[in-house]
Each structure stands twice: as C-alpha cells, then as structure tokens.
Design a protein around this motif. Structure first.
Motif, PDB file in Angstrom:
ATOM      1  N   LEU A  67      13.241 -20.131 -97.199  1.00  0.00           N
ATOM      2  CA  LEU A  67      14.223 -21.258 -96.726  1.00  0.00           C
ATOM      3  C   LEU A  67      14.770 -20.832 -95.432  1.00  0.00           C
ATOM      4  O   LEU A  67      15.016 -19.830 -95.157  1.00  0.00           O
ATOM      5  N   PHE A  68      14.567 -21.934 -94.544  1.00  0.00           N
ATOM      6  CA  PHE A  68      15.097 -22.100 -93.139  1.00  0.00           C
ATOM      7  C   PHE A  68      16.396 -22.670 -93.296  1.00  0.00           C
ATOM      8  O   PHE A  68      16.302 -23.914 -93.008  1.00  0.00           O
ATOM      9  N   PRO A  69      17.642 -22.034 -93.309  1.00  0.00           N
ATOM     10  CA  PRO A  69      18.796 -22.850 -93.575  1.00  0.00           C
ATOM     11  C   PRO A  69      19.205 -23.486 -92.210  1.00  0.00           C
ATOM     12  O   PRO A  69      18.860 -22.912 -91.056  1.00  0.00           O
ATOM     13  N   PHE A  70      19.892 -24.785 -92.466  1.00  0.00           N
ATOM     14  CA  PHE A  70      20.161 -25.562 -91.206  1.00  0.00           C
ATOM     15  C   PHE A  70      21.622 -25.231 -90.868  1.00  0.00           C
ATOM     16  O   PHE A  70      22.669 -25.245 -91.388  1.00  0.00           O
ATOM     17  N   ALA A  71      21.577 -23.995 -89.994  1.00  0.00           N
ATOM     18  CA  ALA A  71      23.097 -23.550 -89.582  1.00  0.00           C
ATOM     19  C   ALA A  71      23.550 -24.331 -88.433  1.00  0.00           C
ATOM     20  O   ALA A  71      22.903 -24.833 -87.606  1.00  0.00           O
ATOM     21  N   GLU A  72      24.865 -24.312 -88.168  1.00  0.00           N
ATOM     22  CA  GLU A  72      25.617 -24.776 -87.089  1.00  0.00           C
ATOM     23  C   GLU A  72      24.823 -24.667 -85.692  1.00  0.00           C
ATOM     24  O   GLU A  72      24.919 -25.314 -84.858  1.00  0.00           O
ATOM     25  N   ASP A  73      24.816 -23.282 -85.546  1.00  0.00           N
ATOM     26  CA  ASP A  73      24.055 -22.683 -84.349  1.00  0.00           C
ATOM     27  C   ASP A  73      22.730 -22.691 -83.920  1.00  0.00           C
ATOM     28  O   ASP A  73      22.470 -22.413 -82.958  1.00  0.00           O
ATOM     29  N   VAL A  74      22.007 -23.853 -84.936  1.00  0.00           N
ATOM     30  CA  VAL A  74      20.648 -23.884 -84.556  1.00  0.00           C
ATOM     31  C   VAL A  74      20.497 -25.229 -84.329  1.00  0.00           C
ATOM     32  O   VAL A  74      21.055 -26.289 -85.264  1.00  0.00           O
ATOM     33  N   LYS A  75      20.254 -25.613 -82.965  1.00  0.00           N
ATOM     34  CA  LYS A  75      20.003 -27.087 -82.510  1.00  0.00           C
ATOM     35  C   LYS A  75      18.630 -27.560 -82.888  1.00  0.00           C
ATOM     36  O   LYS A  75      17.728 -26.935 -82.476  1.00  0.00           O
ATOM     37  N   LEU A  76      18.734 -28.769 -83.297  1.00  0.00           N
ATOM     38  CA  LEU A  76      17.371 -29.229 -83.929  1.00  0.00           C
ATOM     39  C   LEU A  76      17.216 -30.788 -83.490  1.00  0.00           C
ATOM     40  O   LEU A  76      18.442 -31.495 -83.610  1.00  0.00           O
ATOM     41  N   ASP A  77      16.093 -31.289 -83.122  1.00  0.00           N
ATOM     42  CA  ASP A  77      15.781 -32.773 -83.224  1.00  0.00           C
ATOM     43  C   ASP A  77      15.381 -32.814 -84.459  1.00  0.00           C
ATOM     44  O   ASP A  77      14.260 -32.677 -85.099  1.00  0.00           O
ATOM     45  N   MET A  78      16.260 -33.426 -85.359  1.00  0.00           N
ATOM     46  CA  MET A  78      15.875 -33.725 -86.794  1.00  0.00           C
ATOM     47  C   MET A  78      14.708 -34.935 -86.861  1.00  0.00           C
ATOM     48  O   MET A  78      14.194 -34.730 -87.915  1.00  0.00           O
ATOM     49  N   GLY A  79      14.800 -35.842 -86.010  1.00  0.00           N
ATOM     50  CA  GLY A  79      13.789 -36.804 -86.242  1.00  0.00           C
ATOM     51  C   GLY A  79      12.294 -36.247 -86.072  1.00  0.00           C
ATOM     52  O   GLY A  79      11.400 -36.557 -87.055  1.00  0.00           O
ATOM     53  N   ARG A  80      12.046 -35.223 -85.114  1.00  0.00           N
ATOM     54  CA  ARG A  80      11.019 -34.568 -84.951  1.00  0.00           C
ATOM     55  C   ARG A  80      10.771 -33.439 -86.124  1.00  0.00           C
ATOM     56  O   ARG A  80       9.430 -33.451 -86.483  1.00  0.00           O
ATOM     57  N   LEU A  81      11.765 -32.825 -86.527  1.00  0.00           N
ATOM     58  CA  LEU A  81      11.615 -31.948 -87.635  1.00  0.00           C
ATOM     59  C   LEU A  81      11.074 -32.618 -88.634  1.00  0.00           C
ATOM     60  O   LEU A  81      10.234 -32.259 -89.480  1.00  0.00           O
ATOM     61  N   ALA A  82      11.573 -33.996 -89.443  1.00  0.00           N
ATOM     62  CA  ALA A  82      11.118 -34.659 -90.243  1.00  0.00           C
ATOM     63  C   ALA A  82       9.822 -35.230 -90.210  1.00  0.00           C
ATOM     64  O   ALA A  82       8.844 -35.124 -91.094  1.00  0.00           O
ATOM     65  N   MET A  83       9.347 -35.552 -88.941  1.00  0.00           N
ATOM     66  CA  MET A  83       7.948 -36.091 -88.833  1.00  0.00           C
ATOM     67  C   MET A  83       7.016 -34.551 -88.878  1.00  0.00           C
ATOM     68  O   MET A  83       6.027 -34.878 -89.426  1.00  0.00           O
ATOM     69  N   TRP A  84       7.416 -33.466 -88.386  1.00  0.00           N
ATOM     70  CA  TRP A  84       6.656 -32.253 -88.472  1.00  0.00           C
ATOM     71  C   TRP A  84       6.556 -32.072 -90.059  1.00  0.00           C
ATOM     72  O   TRP A  84       5.321 -31.605 -90.338  1.00  0.00           O
TER      73      TRP A  84
END
Length: 188
Positions: A67-84
């Motif tokens: 499990l890789f938790p979505f923490a507040e201090d982890v900045k993500l491009d969620m669209g790209r993560l969803a595609m990945w």
C-alpha cells in the motif's frame, strides 16, 4: 525506509484514506518501494522531488501486497497515476485502496469500536511491564472471540516502539479497568 506489516483487515479501518495498492510483490519490499518511487518520478507522476513513504504490506489470498498511501506531503499528478495504474495493471495488479476494500474485503468499517463492544480488561494494578500488559489484553481479546484484534493489537504495539503509545493502542481494543474492580465484580 522500512515497510510496516499490517493485517488486510486493518485496511477496512482506513475509510478516510486512499492510496495505491500493488499486488504480487515478492522479494525485498524496500526495493519495491524505491523502484516504484523511481519509476513514478521518471514518468512525471511524483512531483517536486516527493516520494511515497510510510508504505505498508499485507497478505491477502496468499499474495503479498503493498500500500502506497496518498499522504498530504506527496505531490502527485493523479491523472498520470491513474493512466499508469491502468497501463501497468497486468504487471502490478494496481488498484486504489478505495476500490480494493469494498471489492476484496467486504467494505470499510468504523475505525474505533464503540466502548460497549470492547471487553473489560483489568490492567490497572497489574505488573506494568509492557509485555505483561500486552499478554493480559491479548488474552482478554481471545477470550472474547477477538483473535484477529489480539494479533493486530500486538503488531501495532510492536511497531510503535513506545510505552505510552502502546498503552494508547491497548485502550483502543479493550476497556482498561482495575484489578480491584474486577475482584469486586466477582465477589458480588
């Protein structure tokens, strides 16, 4: 970085959290975390030099998952993560925590049990050695048909590494009572 081990059932108490779950992770889990962080950074998914941290592992149906938790201090491009996630699903079995729990574990439950569902446990007046207190609390849980909670409690306490945090964790699973009040109840 150290990957902590949790029970699959503890995921059911993560109602207000989300994250990426990868299934079928074998070998050194720290290497998995480092490799996924590097891959997601290279692909422009992890931003501003941030990385996933506080990752957890659990077993479900004989499969090791991360499990890789979505923490507040982890900045993500969620669209790209969803595609990945979709593109690599065949390799990693990637899914969201918010999808995994309802579809594989029967849904989320409330984080804390109501006090009425926690069994009374006479700890006040016991030998204060933390291993003794864990043993008494675990025995109380097992005697009340809560074997999984006893295991989970032990695991969380071991990972906490702190006496006072350990006491707090015990209090999440049992109602802490006095040895004297337990004796009074038996005498009445």
């Amino acid at each position: 970085m150290s990957v902590k081990t949790i029970s699959a059932d503890s995921l059911r108490r993560m109602k207000d959290s989300d994250g990426l779950i990868l299934q079928g992770c074998g070998g050194n889990l720290d290497e998995w975390v480092d490799g996924i962080n590097e891959m997601l950074t290279k692909d422009g998914i992890l931003l501003d030099g941030t990385r996933f941290h506080d990752c957890s592992t659990f077993e479900q149906d004989g499969v090791t998952c991360l499990l890789f938790p979505f923490a507040e201090d982890v900045k993500l491009d969620m669209g790209r993560l969803a595609m990945w996630r979709l593109q690599t699903h065949g390799n990693f079995g990637g899914t969201w925590l918010s999808d995994y729990v309802p579809n594989r574990l029967g849904g989320f439950v409330e984080e804390a049990q109501p006090a009425s569902q926690k069994p009374d446990c006479p700890l006040i007046g016991q030998d204060g050695n933390i291993f003794n207190l864990i043993g008494v609390a675990a025995r109380t849980l097992r005697e009340n048909g809560m074997d999984q909670q006893a295991q989970e409690m032990r695991q969380r306490i071991t990972e906490s590494g702190d006496y006072y945090k350990a006491l707090g964790i015990i209090g999440e699973y049992v109602n802490i009572t006095s040895v004297d009040s337990g004796m009074e109840m038996e005498l009445q």
